[in-house]
Design an enzyme around this catalytic site. Sequence first.
Site, PDB file in Angstrom:
ATOM      1  N   SER A 164       0.793  -1.230   0.000  1.00  0.00           N
ATOM      2  CA  SER A 164       0.000   0.000   0.000  1.00  0.00           C
ATOM      3  C   SER A 164       0.823   1.276   0.000  1.00  0.00           C
ATOM      4  CB  SER A 164      -0.952   0.009   1.203  1.00  0.00           C
ATOM      5  OG  SER A 164      -2.064  -0.825   0.947  1.00  0.00           O
ATOM      6  N   LYS A 180       3.248   6.968   4.872  1.00  0.00           N
ATOM      7  CA  LYS A 180       2.349   5.860   4.504  1.00  0.00           C
ATOM      8  C   LYS A 180       2.959   4.512   4.834  1.00  0.00           C
ATOM      9  CE  LYS A 180      -1.440   4.208   2.694  1.00  0.00           C
ATOM     10  NZ  LYS A 180      -1.321   3.028   3.588  1.00  0.00           N
ATOM     11  N   SER A 226      -6.129   3.518   4.351  1.00  0.00           N
ATOM     12  CA  SER A 226      -5.492   2.699   3.311  1.00  0.00           C
ATOM     13  C   SER A 226      -6.550   1.953   2.493  1.00  0.00           C
ATOM     14  CB  SER A 226      -4.497   1.708   3.916  1.00  0.00           C
ATOM     15  OG  SER A 226      -3.596   1.247   2.941  1.00  0.00           O
ATOM     16  N   LYS A 272       0.185   3.783  -2.719  1.00  0.00           N
ATOM     17  CA  LYS A 272      -0.805   4.860  -2.669  1.00  0.00           C
ATOM     18  C   LYS A 272      -0.164   6.243  -2.580  1.00  0.00           C
ATOM     19  CE  LYS A 272      -4.072   1.575  -0.893  1.00  0.00           C
ATOM     20  NZ  LYS A 272      -4.390   0.735   0.268  1.00  0.00           N
TER      21      LYS A 272
END
Length: 474
Positions: free
Chosen positions: A39, A201, A99, A42
């Site tokens: 993730s 993140k 997320s 992202k």
Amino acid sequence: MLGLTLAGPAQANPVLLVEADTGRVLDQKEAGRPWHPASVTKLMTVYVALNAVKNGRLTLDTPLTVSAAAASQQPSKMGFRPGTVVTLDNAMKMVLVKSANDMAWVVGEGVAGSMPAFVAEMNTTAAHLGMSGTHFENPNGLPDPDQITTARDLAILARAIIYHFPEHEALFRIPAIKIGKAVLRNYNRLIDRYPGADGMKTGFVCGSGYNLVATATRGNKRLIAVVLGARSGTARTEQAALLFEKGFQSSWGVFGSAQPLLSNISNTGGPAYDMKPEVCGGKRAVTASEADDEPESSSGGFAFAAPVLPKSGAELLQTLPPSMPPVVVYVGTRGAPQDLATAYPEDEKPKKKPAAKDTKQAKTSGGTESASAESGDSAKPAAKPKPKTAASKPATATASTGDEAKSAAKPKDSKATSTNASGEKPASGTAQKKQVQPQAPVTAGSVPAPKPKPKPKPAETPSESAAPAPKPAT
């Protein structure tokens, strides 16, 4: 230059510590090794979206519609039904804090018109930034053997976000969002726990292990830390904290006066390492997930000749005052917010008051529902957008997937008490009957589950204080 030895077993996962303003490398280990981003992907999804806003292609208030393809993405997700409308601003907040894989898909389709076009733009942007070891196949990081990156490339992306979009810096350090009565906390456990932490993140699939791109600032010094392939959520947090602490020591540096620049690190090519046997094997005490905070005996501890620093990153973490209240997000548009209950499929809408016995059973079984992974592997890997992009790929990676979460960690308004992705109990209550107003973010808090009688009063929610002004780029 300080002496540096590993305490305990050697850690094979790539790590990188960089000065944000100069790009000088303070520490690195296998920073050019191919790895599945999960993730952390992202960050590029949001970068491309912010670039589209900057170029006038759309605005933060542009309404985006949830497609059937977006709604079909695996957890972690918001779980909105097809046809639900969200603004780009709210979608990006759900992507970065929760997320949400479905919202990343919504952002991609909304920005570029189709998923193949958006993935092509992601790869074009990566090439433009100099991310030579990176290739994307989807916008959310769900398992795909061809979705690869390196610690070096992720640090380049983090620097680009910091200096290309300084006006949006607060977007990457939101500690929690609030939708309806549910508070969803950020998986980045450095925020409000490590002094100075201010982004960015996390990522997890079984094939990648626990990834983290993080930033921290003290005085005029801002650092970027990248940790890939940690063996638990706790391990990645503590490794990053140790890296930051070393970097903030003015006399410290692995390379002494000959510190290389980030651009001097070479991407090695070759297959991406598969972490699945190590992080999702049968010997784990608990099922691996993005919400994992399983303690480890050696989470990347280091021994230093001087100065004296903690042997464990756990010693650097503390409970700090909230940097900001939970940021309110909503469905619908700014001028016409939508009733949250209408955003969920009929079979997932909150039911009417259950019997006392049923409520008790729900409390017992609900605790595992929302502690799902960001992305996993029991379901099929994310469908690749066709046709394939024209952008060139790095060396082919081996197939690698992670354990798919059983269910999405959606904000629910049911009577059952469940544990959210950060291991805390979210507020619960009946489905909201009033439209959510975007103008008044509220602080986190828990609302007790209502009893059959008397009917409890709703908790008061003070207004959110204004978010700090973004720090200008240097």
